[in-house]
Design a protein around this motif. Structure first.
Motif, short mmCIF file in Angstrom:
data_model
loop_
_atom_site.label_atom_id
_atom_site.label_comp_id
_atom_site.label_asym_id
_atom_site.label_seq_id
_atom_site.Cartn_x
_atom_site.Cartn_y
_atom_site.Cartn_z
N VAL A 74 2.08 -0.48 -9.23
CA VAL A 74 2.94 -1.39 -8.36
C VAL A 74 3.65 -0.61 -6.95
O VAL A 74 3.74 -1.30 -5.78
CB VAL A 74 3.88 -2.24 -9.14
CG1 VAL A 74 4.82 -3.07 -8.31
CG2 VAL A 74 3.28 -2.90 -10.34
N LEU A 75 4.19 0.40 -7.35
CA LEU A 75 4.98 1.28 -6.16
C LEU A 75 3.78 1.37 -5.10
O LEU A 75 3.87 1.17 -3.95
CB LEU A 75 5.60 2.31 -6.76
CG LEU A 75 6.68 2.16 -7.97
CD1 LEU A 75 7.34 3.47 -7.97
CD2 LEU A 75 7.58 0.87 -7.41
N LEU A 76 2.45 1.84 -5.51
CA LEU A 76 1.56 2.33 -4.46
C LEU A 76 1.17 1.01 -3.90
O LEU A 76 0.70 0.98 -2.63
CB LEU A 76 0.61 3.10 -5.05
CG LEU A 76 1.30 4.59 -5.51
CD1 LEU A 76 -0.05 5.40 -6.10
CD2 LEU A 76 1.69 5.67 -4.39
N ASN A 77 0.97 0.00 -4.67
CA ASN A 77 0.49 -1.26 -3.92
C ASN A 77 1.27 -1.60 -2.81
O ASN A 77 1.00 -2.01 -1.74
CB ASN A 77 0.42 -2.35 -4.96
CG ASN A 77 -0.82 -2.13 -5.93
OD1 ASN A 77 -1.70 -1.15 -5.67
ND2 ASN A 77 -0.97 -2.85 -6.93
N LEU A 78 2.67 -1.60 -3.23
CA LEU A 78 3.79 -2.08 -2.13
C LEU A 78 3.83 -1.26 -0.90
O LEU A 78 3.69 -1.57 0.26
CB LEU A 78 5.16 -2.10 -2.72
CG LEU A 78 6.17 -2.23 -1.79
CD1 LEU A 78 5.91 -3.59 -1.03
CD2 LEU A 78 7.65 -2.47 -2.69
N ALA A 79 3.50 0.26 -1.13
CA ALA A 79 3.64 1.12 0.10
C ALA A 79 2.47 0.85 0.83
O ALA A 79 2.71 0.74 2.15
CB ALA A 79 3.69 2.63 -0.62
N GLU A 80 1.05 0.81 0.36
CA GLU A 80 0.04 0.45 1.03
C GLU A 80 0.14 -0.81 1.98
O GLU A 80 -0.36 -1.18 3.05
CB GLU A 80 -1.10 0.37 0.10
CG GLU A 80 -2.40 0.04 1.11
CD GLU A 80 -3.70 0.18 0.29
OE1 GLU A 80 -4.75 -0.20 0.75
OE2 GLU A 80 -3.64 0.79 -0.94
N ALA A 81 0.69 -1.94 1.30
CA ALA A 81 0.90 -3.14 1.85
C ALA A 81 1.71 -3.23 2.97
O ALA A 81 1.53 -3.84 4.04
CB ALA A 81 1.24 -4.19 0.95
N ARG A 82 2.99 -2.46 2.79
CA ARG A 82 3.88 -2.32 4.06
C ARG A 82 3.38 -1.68 5.11
O ARG A 82 3.46 -2.12 6.37
CB ARG A 82 5.14 -1.58 3.51
CG ARG A 82 6.14 -2.27 2.46
CD ARG A 82 7.54 -1.50 2.22
NE ARG A 82 8.10 -1.65 3.33
CZ ARG A 82 9.00 -2.82 3.55
NH1 ARG A 82 8.96 -3.65 2.64
NH2 ARG A 82 9.82 -2.73 4.59
N VAL A 83 2.58 -0.39 4.76
CA VAL A 83 1.98 -0.02 6.08
C VAL A 83 0.85 -0.56 6.98
O VAL A 83 0.74 -1.08 8.08
CB VAL A 83 1.51 1.51 5.57
CG1 VAL A 83 0.68 1.93 7.09
CG2 VAL A 83 2.56 2.18 5.30
N ARG A 84 -0.06 -1.26 5.99
CA ARG A 84 -1.26 -2.15 6.49
C ARG A 84 -0.78 -3.50 7.14
O ARG A 84 -1.42 -3.88 8.06
CB ARG A 84 -2.16 -2.41 5.65
CG ARG A 84 -2.94 -1.09 5.02
CD ARG A 84 -4.26 -1.40 3.99
NE ARG A 84 -4.77 -0.17 3.33
CZ ARG A 84 -5.52 0.31 4.03
NH1 ARG A 84 -6.12 0.31 5.09
NH2 ARG A 84 -6.10 1.26 3.36
N SER A 85 0.38 -3.98 6.54
CA SER A 85 0.62 -5.25 7.20
C SER A 85 1.53 -5.22 8.62
O SER A 85 1.21 -6.18 9.32
CB SER A 85 1.86 -5.93 6.24
OG SER A 85 3.04 -5.24 6.32
#
Length: 488
Positions: free
Chosen positions: A380-391
């Motif tokens: 969950v933490l890595l999903n959020l980290a990736e989404a924040r950067v890609r978004s």
């Protein structure tokens, strides 16, 4: 704790009965089965059926083993040791046929699990809700819809084009939402990938709205769905769709802005100080957002079964050097220089006397009672980290904190500081390979991003445009369903 809370209940099989009274006397109904006519008559029977839905999911041919195995070996971090078609050598070599054991059994078990969810949901609407009341019924239905959503999601990762290829416009799966309890209902065309994802998200939204905030104890918080389970799975689903703002929206419901990254609502999910504890009995740490338990009961089967378990595929010891199907690729992630020898996750890799290395997250001997992780808090933490950067196409402070929280839990001496968005996404995918090695996420991570699947050993790689990048449809489905179309 009653064994039925670990899905070992025997009052779970819905039997469809037909024929004359004479036939029923010659073939009496076993005590462990209940006619569908009476399956929703009592709260106990309803509860038992709800539990049994998880049993279908945890079958060795689905999430209890094989689905994770295929997610591992389609990637580039494993080498096949046996050339055994029954144990996925064709999956590893990226050369499966419609009639392959892997293709047929995963499809069959997936739709069996889906149909059992559908039969249960239909039965609750027809009778069960009147027995237990609307509020309790909604909770049970939420569990069924979460299991159905996870199963559809899992099938999509292998049998359909990634969402990124045409924004979900490509053929997906037959979207079966009504229970089948007799013959003659096989024909159904494929819905689009987008429509299947839409149903998955509708199921998970319903689950979030109707599941409990917490269950009664740590075992149930690990093995039966609660609100955080649905939210966590939605971060995975939206990430697979490339819908990064939605990943952020979901994750923000439970992940705080700053460390320590402990869930702010519901079950207090958090990473454990020592990752190795997640893979040891009793398997009920708060990092395990959702896991599938295994036991030793043979009736009904409560463990993965022959040639299905994670340990039988990936673990090897010098003391008991039996046949192991897959070793780790010596030039795969284990050779990455950024993965230090002092990283605690290195202790979850076993080096044999031969020099070959093996995953040692799953080490229980036959009958293989390691619990199977479906989703962990670190994901969950890595999903959020990736989404924040890609978004936003930029690196923000929270994304860096989340990435380093996962790294420094096991390697306190390293601080990751990628200088660009490209460097960050590379570092994040590397972190996912390390953190989830052996947990079945590598191939889905490649395909969701339409990245090539690299070759390994004697197995060729696959470009996203090549045949074999996704699986063909089961030959059994093609023979039974006149409206079904195969993948090209």
């Amino acid at each position: 704790m009653k064994k039925r809370n670990l899905y070992i209940a025997t009052l779970t099989t819905i039997a469809v009965l037909s024929g004359s009274c004479k036939k029923e006397k010659l073939n009496p109904v076993p005590e462990t089965t209940v006619s569908i006519e009476f399956a929703f008559d009592t709260p106990f029977r309803i509860e038992s059926q709800a539990i049994s839905l998880y049993t279908s999911l945890k079958a060795g041919t689905l999430y209890g083993g094989r689905y994770l195995v295929y997610g591992n070996v389609r990637g580039d971090d494993f080498i096949n040791e046996t050339s055994n078609l029954v144990t996925a050598s064709d999956v590893w070599s990226m050369n499966v046929a419609n009639s392959a054991t892997s293709v047929k059994t995963l499809w069959a078990q997936g739709y069996l699990a889906i149909n059992r969810c559908n039969v249960f949901i239909d039965g609750m609407a027809a009778k069960g809700t009147g027995v237990v009341g609307e509020a309790v019924a909604a909770g049970y239905i939420a569990e069924a819809r979460l299991v159905r959503a996870l199963t559809y999601y899992s099938l999509l990762q292998l049998y359909a084009r990634p969402y990124a290829d045409g924004d979900g416009s490509k053929p997906g799966l037959p979207l079966r939402l009504t229970g089948v309890i007799s013959q003659g209902f096989s024909d159904m065309a494929r819905s689009s990938v987008a429509d299947v994802y839409k149903q998955i998200l509708a199921d998970l939204d319903f689950a979030e709205a109707n599941l409990k905030l917490t269950n009664a104890n740590a075992i149930l918080n690990t093995t039966r769905a609660h609100k955080n389970t649905a939210i966590a799975l939605k971060t995975r689903v939206y990430l697979s769709m490339g819908k990064y703002p939605e990943v952020i929206l979901e994750a923000n419901k439970i992940v705080p802005a700053v460390a320590p990254f402990k869930a702010t609502s519901g079950v207090v999910n958090e990473m454990q100080p020592d990752i190795t504890t997640v893979f040891k009995a009793p398997y009920t740490t708060t990092e395990s957002v959702f896991s599938l338990p295994m036991g030793t009961s043979a009736s009904p089967l409560d463990y993965p079964g022959t040639q299905n378990s994670m340990a039988s595929y990936f673990y090897f010891t010098n003391a008991t050097p039996g046949t192991t199907e897959f070793s780790l690729n010596s030039i795969g992630i284990v050779s990455d220089v950024s993965w230090k020898a002092t990283d605690k996750r290195r202790s979850l890799v076993f080096k044999a006397a031969s020099g070959k290395q093996f995953v040692s997250k799953f080490i229980a001997p036959n009958p293989y009672t390691d619990w199977v992780p479906v989703i962990r808090w670190s994901e969950v933490l890595l999903n959020l980290a990736e989404a924040r950067v890609r978004s936003t196409n930029s690196i923000d402070p929270q994304a860096l904190l989340l990435l380093n929280a996962v790294r420094q839990r096991s390697d306190a001496t390293t601080t990751l500081a990628p200088a660009s968005v490209a460097d960050f996404t590379t570092a994040l995918l590397t972190e996912r390979r390390i953190e989830f090695l052996g947990e079945g996420l590598r191939a889905p991570d490649l395909t969701r991003l339409l990245l090539p699947i690299p070759g390994k050993g004697g197995a060729p790689g696959k470009l996203p445009t090549e045949s074999g990048y996704i699986w063909p449809i089961s030959s059994d489905e093609l023979s039974l369903n006149k409206l079904m179309k195969d993948n090209n």
